[in-house]
Design a protein around this motif. Sequence first.
Motif, PDB file in Angstrom:
ATOM      1  N   VAL A   6      -0.210   5.349   8.143  1.00 32.10           N
ATOM      2  CA  VAL A   6      -1.660   5.138   8.119  1.00 32.10           C
ATOM      3  C   VAL A   6      -2.305   6.518   8.164  1.00 32.10           C
ATOM      4  O   VAL A   6      -1.994   7.323   9.051  1.00 32.10           O
ATOM      5  CB  VAL A   6      -2.129   4.305   9.333  1.00 32.10           C
ATOM      6  CG1 VAL A   6      -3.655   4.301   9.422  1.00 32.10           C
ATOM      7  CG2 VAL A   6      -1.583   2.885   9.258  1.00 32.10           C
ATOM      8  N   ARG A  63       5.013   3.590   2.197  1.00 30.63           N
ATOM      9  CA  ARG A  63       3.646   3.126   1.925  1.00 30.63           C
ATOM     10  C   ARG A  63       2.653   4.009   2.674  1.00 30.63           C
ATOM     11  O   ARG A  63       2.902   4.360   3.833  1.00 30.63           O
ATOM     12  CB  ARG A  63       3.474   1.667   2.365  1.00 30.63           C
ATOM     13  CG  ARG A  63       2.025   1.166   2.360  1.00 30.63           C
ATOM     14  CD  ARG A  63       1.930  -0.317   2.677  1.00 30.63           C
ATOM     15  NE  ARG A  63       2.575  -1.122   1.640  1.00 30.63           N
ATOM     16  CZ  ARG A  63       1.994  -1.499   0.502  1.00 30.63           C
ATOM     17  NH1 ARG A  63       0.742  -1.168   0.239  1.00 30.63           N
ATOM     18  NH2 ARG A  63       2.649  -2.235  -0.378  1.00 30.63           N
ATOM     19  N   THR A 103      -1.340   3.938   3.732  1.00 31.58           N
ATOM     20  CA  THR A 103      -2.633   3.262   3.758  1.00 31.58           C
ATOM     21  C   THR A 103      -3.695   4.310   4.071  1.00 31.58           C
ATOM     22  O   THR A 103      -3.684   4.908   5.151  1.00 31.58           O
ATOM     23  CB  THR A 103      -2.649   2.151   4.833  1.00 31.58           C
ATOM     24  OG1 THR A 103      -1.612   1.220   4.515  1.00 31.58           O
ATOM     25  CG2 THR A 103      -3.986   1.444   4.877  1.00 31.58           C
ATOM     26  N   ASP A 139      -2.537   1.998  -0.551  1.00 28.60           N
ATOM     27  CA  ASP A 139      -3.709   1.138  -0.574  1.00 28.60           C
ATOM     28  C   ASP A 139      -4.839   1.750   0.246  1.00 28.60           C
ATOM     29  O   ASP A 139      -4.628   2.695   0.999  1.00 28.60           O
ATOM     30  CB  ASP A 139      -3.394  -0.298  -0.124  1.00 28.60           C
ATOM     31  CG  ASP A 139      -2.510  -0.324   1.095  1.00 28.60           C
ATOM     32  OD1 ASP A 139      -2.638   0.581   1.926  1.00 28.60           O
ATOM     33  OD2 ASP A 139      -1.690  -1.254   1.213  1.00 28.60           O
TER      34      ASP A 139
END
Length: 289
Positions: A131, A153, A155, A180
């Motif tokens: 994150v 990933r 974010t 994302d």
Amino acid sequence: MAEAHAADFCPALVGSMSQGAAGNPTVAMVEAAFRHHDLHWRYVNMEVAPADLPAAVAGARALGFRGFNLSMPHKVTVIPLLDGLGESARLIGAVNCVVRRDGRLVGENTDGQGFLASLRERIDPRGREIVLFGAGGAARAVAVELALAGAGRITVVNRSRARGAELVEVLRGGTSTAADLVEWHGDFTVPPTADVVINGTSIGLYDAEARVPVERASLRPGLVVADVVFSPPETRFLREARAAGATAIDGLGMLVNQGVIGVRHWTGCDPDVPTMRRALADALGVSSA
Ligand code: NDP
């Protein structure tokens, strides 16, 4: 004939170009490395106005500079003045470190690489869920480097949608990491699947009480929490993370390591990290612990 001393030769030159150069703490850090390793090099702090940047870069070429750092406001405008770019500098779209290789001035971005080196002392980002708060210059450099290092990933959590969306597009288009965007309103709750949480915003810079809007109860043991803010190194965000049992990484490590990478690029010498960290902390007037 008397033996020649290092001082009999001209020093190898590197330095920093920025506007508002006075007080640049990296000068003390890089010069400390040169002294520690007995390198006859000089790191020159140079005040350069935007309109003078082309002449300044031409001057550095003519003077045989082995390289130089760029800080605000030159990190993007220097690009057309160079002969090539490293992979992450190209993706980030900004250069903070120029290296002379076979007479060519090549632009690198060591901000994200410095962050990565600091993070790797605690965790390998490969395959991890990250994150990242922020989508400005520092966050962009951190995100691209984490993606190139194989993060699973990322974010991106950002207040302004446009800047966040632009960073997500860079990650999706240029790397194989899933990315994302979350538009940041109110306190963000860190998902239980996250491994690493990073403050890549300027919240906390010169303000030890400034609060990163994050749900405190979502910080937990096992989480690695990092801050790009280096002054003060002990931010409220990191204090709260530590209190929740998370592992905290300060922004001083990122700044030291980008300096370490620069010195390595220019001199080929692997500089002593504690020496550079101590000199930087002294220059900033903070604890190096
Ligand atoms: P930018 O101005 O490019 O970006 C700032 C970012 O912070 C943006 O994403 C902005 O969001 C966000 N932001 C600022 N204030 C708030 C707020 N109140 N609430 C939510 N979001 C906020 O700055 P940089 O990326 O150049 O610098 C960011 C920090 O990184 C600075 O503290 C700088 O000192 C540090 N830094 C540290 C380095 C190191 O080596 N440790 C190296 C380089 C930088 P929005 O897009 O919505 O405006």
